[in-house]
Design an enzyme around this catalytic site. Structure first.
Site, PDB file in Angstrom:
ATOM      1  N   CYS A 172       0.836  -1.197   0.000  1.00  0.00           N
ATOM      2  CA  CYS A 172       0.000   0.000   0.000  1.00  0.00           C
ATOM      3  C   CYS A 172       0.876   1.255   0.000  1.00  0.00           C
ATOM      4  CB  CYS A 172      -0.999  -0.037   1.151  1.00  0.00           C
ATOM      5  SG  CYS A 172      -2.356   1.155   0.951  1.00  0.00           S
ATOM      6  N   HIS A 197      -3.900  -4.829  -0.420  1.00  0.00           N
ATOM      7  CA  HIS A 197      -3.486  -5.374   0.880  1.00  0.00           C
ATOM      8  C   HIS A 197      -3.549  -6.894   0.840  1.00  0.00           C
ATOM      9  CE1 HIS A 197      -3.302  -1.696   3.375  1.00  0.00           C
ATOM     10  NE2 HIS A 197      -4.204  -1.231   2.529  1.00  0.00           N
ATOM     11  N   GLU A 204      -2.621  -8.913   3.099  1.00  0.00           N
ATOM     12  CA  GLU A 204      -3.002  -9.406   4.423  1.00  0.00           C
ATOM     13  C   GLU A 204      -4.497  -9.296   4.666  1.00  0.00           C
ATOM     14  OE1 GLU A 204      -2.655  -4.981   5.117  1.00  0.00           O
ATOM     15  OE2 GLU A 204      -1.739  -6.481   3.818  1.00  0.00           O
TER      16      GLU A 204
END
Length: 215
Positions: free
Chosen positions: A81, A197, A199
């Protein structure tokens, strides 16, 4: 499994990123120490929020030179990001702010209109598919995205600004937002980074992170 060093410079929720790497079996260290970042086996630079604030913290804490020194070693680095955006020369967010200058290009605002001139929401939030860049036949083989090549992947984005690489060969993946092709991932030499992202992208994101640990 490779050892992963996660750089904490006070501008990211480290817990989600740390849990994702732990889930895929990485030997994880979280550090605020520039010297430890320099000596990492594999370095991860996450980020959320404003580009200028993030760069201020990198500079203030001595991490900017540490990241540049690490990249010069040739060891693998992953940006996430804002951690991707800061790799570029600078950003126009809240006025021009210089970045790390490891990749050429600038960070620009996500378009607030579709290609047909209709208003669209900014920030760009939600799940979107990844595409091989339309201007190139670049393959994902041998990159972070290799495990995603055959599965039509969708990943999670939250951003109001997006990198515009000067060298289109640096673009690894794009997403479509209102007909605009936005840079979703970059790769050059030992640098790889994602605007999305991983994650927060479920099993798809975990596959990418697992590959970064194993590749």
């Amino acid at each position: 499994m490779a050892a992963i060093t996660l750089l904490d410079y006070g501008m990211c929720n480290m817990l989600n990123v740390a849990r994702a790497f732990q889930h895929v079996g990485a030997q994880l260290t979280i550090t605020e120490d520039p010297a430890q970042a320099r000596s990492a086996e594999r370095l991860v630079v996450p980020g959320v929020g404003a580009f200028s604030n993030s760069m201020h913290e990198l500079n203030r804490r001595g991490h900017s030179d540490a990241i540049r020194d690490f990249v010069a070693t040739g060891r693998p680095m992953l940006g996430i990001c804002v951690g991707m955006q800061m790799l570029f020369e600078g950003s126009e967010e809240f006025g021009d702010t210089n970045g790390l200058g490891l990749l050429t290009g600038w960070v620009r605002a996500v378009p607030d209109q579709t290609v047909d001139g209709q208003p669209q929401r900014v920030p760009h939030i939600g799940w979107d598919k990844l595409f091989v860049p339309e201007h190139t036949n670049r393959s994902w083989a041998g990159t972070l995205l290799e495990p995603l090549a055959q599965i039509d992947p969708a990943v999670y984005f939250v951003h109001s600004f997006c990198a515009v690489p000067a060298d289109k060969a640096d673009i690894l993946a794009e997403c479509d937002y209102g007909g605009h092709r936005l840079c979703a991932a970059v790769a050059r030499d030992n640098i790889v980074a994602t605007q999305f992202h991983p994650e927060r992208s479920g099993e798809i994101g975990l596959r990418a992170l697992r590959h970064f640990v194993e590749m």
